[in-house]
Design a protein around this motif. Structure first.
Motif: not given
Length: 395
Positions: A325-333, A376-385
């Motif tokens: 999730f930290a990586f995904l947060k960095l992508y958002e930023r 499951v929730w991580l995958n859900h979030c990753l599919k939506r970036n």
């Protein structure tokens, strides 16, 4: 080195297949629904049972370990289950296991009655439940724990959500009183030259991470940004920047991390609960762009990647999914696709860990924050970036 390499392992998955990931997640959701029992809810994993022997007979009911957290996930994914029946059974079991005094002492968002009743408000609202929630949050205003999982920072979120859903002015006043108590307890620390919350669990400690300390409290305040003044938001932004800089540990080889406690001499952890993964998740989505801040966050992300997945398992709180999730947060930023790639590889690794643990223990770990359902929730979030941590970013 700013992490303990013995707590990490090499990435097992060099390439990943999104179709395989989606199939695994679908099968896990199906198995979760299948394993539900109308009397005892979901099976308790051996590793979670070590935390609470009382859960052996009836299972966990809270948002962190238990059925309320599972219901939250199922609802977010639009699964067809009887939410009303399950949340009422969850509350019934919780109430029969605790005295009135125990309930008051444990009325936290993540572990207590507040979180369960907040889900009841979503699935089976009533005037009685609204009044009970008001009373529980009110008793928590001056809670000394000063952290989001157990303390009034968590019940601040509950007051905010109840005001939104009920438009009951009592919750506006309750939110204001709780918020004032939180700001009042955010005090200057002469030793570390920044504003910190101290946690009092019988002895005073000063944690700084996402689960039990200052950065998690900041995230809770900013969850409620719509009810904060512009001066309060500016104060939070300024203090958060100071905290990131003053408390950061920077090694000669480029690593960045933060301690679990300001006075700890131990090698820092790299978990969501303690360390840079959680701190990235707590602040990267709201803190204004700034050269020094951005450099710290990026170097912290590189440190998580360098360390590799956590041996401890899959969980959001202290496992590989939480670090992803930290990586995904960095992508958002920063909008750099490398963080999506890294988050996806950690997700695929988490799935391999889940399969391995299922072989060892004979079942999945049915828990939102400590088990396999975070995958499951991580995958859900990753599919939506888009990175939204359960309860702390979205309810």
């Amino acid at each position: 080195m700013l992490f303990n390499i013995e707590r990490h392992e090499k990435l097992r998955v060099k390439n990943y297949n999104n179709d395989d990931i989606n199939v695994f997640c679908s099968e896990l959701i199906d198995e979760t629904i299948k394993r539900f029992h109308e009397e005892t809810l979901w099976p308790i994993h051996k590793l979670d049972l070590e935390k609470d022997e009382e859960a052996k007979e009836y299972g966990f009911k809270d948002l962190y370990f238990g059925s309320s957290g599972i219901l939250w996930l199922m609802h977010q994914l639009n699964q067809k289950i009887n939410y009303k029946e399950v949340i009422n059974r969850s509350l019934e079991l919780y109430l029969c296991q605790r005295s009135d005094e125990e309930r008051k002492e444990a009325s936290s968002l993540f572990f207590g009655e507040v979180g369960i009743r907040l889900m009841k408000n979503k699935f089976d609202p009533s005037l009685e439940n609204t009044s009970k929630l008001y009373d529980l949050i009110h008793t928590h205003i001056d809670n000394p724990f000063n952290e989001v999982l157990y303390g009034n920072q968590g019940t601040l979120i509950a007051a905010f959500e109840m005001l939104k859903s009920t438009k009951d002015d009592r919750f506006k006043q309750l939110f204001q009183e709780t918020k004032d108590a939180i700001f009042k307890s955010w005090k200057w620390n002469d030793d570390f030259k920044c504003f910190l919350w101290a946690q009092n669990f019988g002895e005073e400690l000063t944690f700084i991470g996402a689960a039990h300390g200052t950065f998690g409290n900041i995230q809770a305040l900013m969850y409620c940004k719509d009810l904060l003044s512009s001066d309060e938001v500016n104060l939070i932004n300024n203090r958060t920047k100071e905290l990131l800089i003053e408390l950061s540990l920077c090694s000669n080889d480029g690593d960045v991390n933060w301690r679990a406690r300001v006075d700890s001499e131990k090698t820092p952890l790299l978990h969501w609960c303690h360390g840079s993964p959680g701190i990235i998740c707590s602040v990267s989505h709201f803190l204004p762009r700034d050269k020094e801040v951005d450099e710290l966050l990026l170097r912290a992300g590189e440190t998580i990647w360098k360390a590799g997945p956590l041996k401890k398992g899959t969980s959001l709180c202290h496992g590989t999914s939480g670090n992803s999730f930290a990586f995904l947060k960095l992508y958002e930023r920063f909008k750099d696709e490398i963080w999506i790639e890294r988050a996806s590889k950690f997700l695929a690794h988490s799935i391999e860990q889940s399969k391995e643990m299922r072989k060892e223990f004979g079942d999945y770990r049915y828990s939102l924050w400590t088990g396999d359902l975070g995958i499951v929730w991580l995958n859900h979030c990753l599919k939506r970036n888009h990175a939204s941590l359960p309860i702390l970013d979205i309810i």
